[in-house]
Design an enzyme around this catalytic site. Structure first.
Site, PDB file in Angstrom:
ATOM      1  NE  ARG A   4      -2.547   2.832   2.785  1.00  0.00           N
ATOM      2  CZ  ARG A   4      -2.638   3.460   3.925  1.00  0.00           C
ATOM      3  NH1 ARG A   4      -2.699   2.806   5.059  1.00  0.00           N
ATOM      4  NH2 ARG A   4      -2.668   4.764   3.963  1.00  0.00           N
TER       5      ARG A   4
ATOM      6  CG  HIS B  10      -0.962   9.108   3.560  1.00  0.00           C
ATOM      7  ND1 HIS B  10      -1.240   7.781   3.754  1.00  0.00           N
ATOM      8  CD2 HIS B  10      -0.573   9.573   4.769  1.00  0.00           C
ATOM      9  CE1 HIS B  10      -1.016   7.452   5.029  1.00  0.00           C
ATOM     10  NE2 HIS B  10      -0.601   8.537   5.659  1.00  0.00           N
TER      11      HIS B  10
ATOM     12  CD  GLU C 105      -6.704  11.302   9.723  1.00  0.00           C
ATOM     13  OE1 GLU C 105      -6.761  12.534   9.661  1.00  0.00           O
ATOM     14  OE2 GLU C 105      -6.127  10.685  10.601  1.00  0.00           O
TER      15      GLU C 105
ATOM     16  CG  ASN D 162      -5.177   3.816   8.643  1.00  0.00           C
ATOM     17  OD1 ASN D 162      -5.212   2.896   7.829  1.00  0.00           O
ATOM     18  ND2 ASN D 162      -4.945   5.067   8.302  1.00  0.00           N
TER      19      ASN D 162
ATOM     20  CE1 TYR E  94      -1.760   3.675  12.549  1.00  0.00           C
ATOM     21  CE2 TYR E  94       0.262   2.602  13.258  1.00  0.00           C
ATOM     22  CZ  TYR E  94      -0.473   3.258  12.285  1.00  0.00           C
ATOM     23  OH  TYR E  94       0.085   3.481  11.061  1.00  0.00           O
TER      24      TYR E  94
ATOM     25  CD  GLU F 221      -1.602   4.076   8.104  1.00  0.00           C
ATOM     26  OE1 GLU F 221      -1.252   4.505   9.232  1.00  0.00           O
ATOM     27  OE2 GLU F 221      -1.842   4.831   7.160  1.00  0.00           O
TER      28      GLU F 221
END
Ligand code: FCB
Length: 434
Positions: free
Chosen positions: A77, A121, A167, A267, A269, A341
């Protein structure tokens, strides 16, 4: 845990973004992005670092793709730098930039790595910021759609997986989706989605007030984007709080937005405990989301929510990934998802030996992947997983003081050294195991 623990066809990859890894920001016809301007403001980036060189993937892409292949990854990606294709955001095309992405994509395919291309991005062409304040203006919708369409037309014969925005600004992202669906999807047989950053928000206590706080946080954080896509409107909590400041979708926009993606990229985390500000004992105001009216807590009764990585926002909380995925599954009718991610960082100033000996990162990945598998086993419709990141790289405000790679980069000569976590992935992803 190994490749066979996941459904057939499940893809594993690594993720990067153009500004963070490419370098060569001024040469070869690329126009500046808002980040090129931002990094020049003294004091904004740790050690006033820039991404002019970063890890030089622009020239070293072959070495990097070889690494991916060697580590048994299936997919990559990456993001396309809008101002490398359209230096002024719109109009004139920089054919050197087009040639670069053609080389990268061709080489990925040659090495058996499936390209996942993200169109945006954070690196908006500076020219559009200057012309009409960039993302704050509705004018960006058409310019983004034109740029996106150019990419579909030029790379879509080989790129079958598109992501619009990391986003998103929903309307802009979905105008591009419309172009893809109308003009390319049938012909090129690809799919298109968005990327949502999804911190899991767990109520600090079982009180109704804290449960409501956690729900508000989820709605403002991801509901803002995914709710309109699935239900054609913003979540109730947002409507009640933001009221008339929330843009109204026109009927035409509702039609365009609803059901407008083929997959959601998530994403994921970390996780925080959320509480109602009135009753919280450890108030912490992160400063940027007054409307949420919540308190973030990184600990409960003095015990941290999980071990902290180097970045102060990043706690290792694998169970949060499971809850986040199941939440999307249940509240948003189980869309096709990719985990786009996931990863953790070490401090930037560690030595090569320390960097390579990243047992904490192995544990992080092992624990998160176990939770991902649990979500898949419990019915979450996941088709792929991407580790952030292939290489140590330019980490936005933190510059080079944070290392997220599974491959260590020596910034003196830009040599790449696989860390133990990279070798762990290589073993996990072996194709011939029983
Ligand atoms: C994500 C960003 C990515 C990287 C990681 C650490 O939110 O999308 O570019 O900075 O955080």
């Amino acid at each position: 845990l190994n490749r066979q623990s996941f459904p057939k066809g499940f893809l594993f990859g690594t993720a990067t973004s153009a500004y963070q890894v490419e370098g060569e920001t001024h040469q070869d016809g690329r126009g500046p992005s808002i980040w090129d301007a931002f990094v020049k403001i003294p004091g904004k980036i740790a050690n006033n670092a820039t991404a002019e060189i970063t890890v030089d993937q622009y020239h070293r892409y072959k070495e990097d793709v070889d690494l991916m292949q060697n580590l048994n990854f299936d997919a990559y990606r990456f993001s396309i730098s809008w101002s490398r294709i359209f230096p002024e955001g719109t109009g004139k095309i920089n054919w050197n930039g087009v040639a670069y992405y053609n080389r990268l994509i061709d080489y990925l395919i040659q090495k058996g790595i499936t390209p996942y291309a993200n169109l945006y991005h954070y690196d908006l062409p500076l020219a559009l910021e200057q012309k009409y304040q960039g993302l704050l203006s509705k004018q960006v919708v058409d310019d983004f759609a034109d740029y996106a369409e150019f990419c579909f037309k030029t790379f879509g014969d080989r790129v079958k997986n598109w992501m619009t925005f990391n986003e998103p600004r929903v309307v802009a992202a979905l105008a591009a989706v419309q172009r893809y669906r109308q003009n390319y999807q049938e012909k090129q047989k690809g799919r298109i989605g968005i990327l949502l950053d999804f911190v899991w928000f767990e109520p600090l206590t079982s009180s109704k007030a804290d449960n409501d706080a956690a729900q508000r946080a989820r709605d403002f954080h991801v509901g803002w984007f995914i709710h309109p896509i699935v239900y054609g409107e913003y979540p109730n909590t947002m409507q009640n709080i933001v009221k008339e400041r929330l843009p109204n979708f026109t009927e035409e926009e509702v039609k365009m937005v609803k059901g407008s993606i083929d997959f959601v990229g998530i994403n994921q985390y970390t996780t925080y405990f959320m509480s109602d500000p009135k009753i919280s004992t450890t108030p912490k105001d992160l400063g940027y989301q007054q409307d949420w009216n919540v308190t973030f807590n990184f600990a409960k009764n003095g015990t941290p929510i999980g071990p902290r990585a180097h970045s102060e926002w990043l706690y290792n909380v694998p169970w949060g990934m499971y809850k986040a995925l199941m939440y999307i599954k249940e509240r948003y009718s189980n869309p096709t998802m990719i985990l786009s991610e996931n990863g953790m960082d070490d401090p930037g100033n560690i030595t090569l030996t320390q960097g390579q000996n990243d047992t904490t990162r192995i544990k992080y990945y092992r624990d998160y992947l176990a939770q991902l598998k649990k979500a898949v086993d419990d019915g979450a419709n996941l088709t792929g997983y991407f580790a952030w990141s292939l290489l140590d790289n330019f980490e936005w405000l933190s510059g080079y003081t944070s290392r997220f790679g599974i491959v260590y980069v020596d910034y003196k000569d830009l040599k790449r050294y696989p860390k133990m976590s990279a070798l762990w992935f290589k073993q996990l992803l072996k194709r011939d195991q029983k």
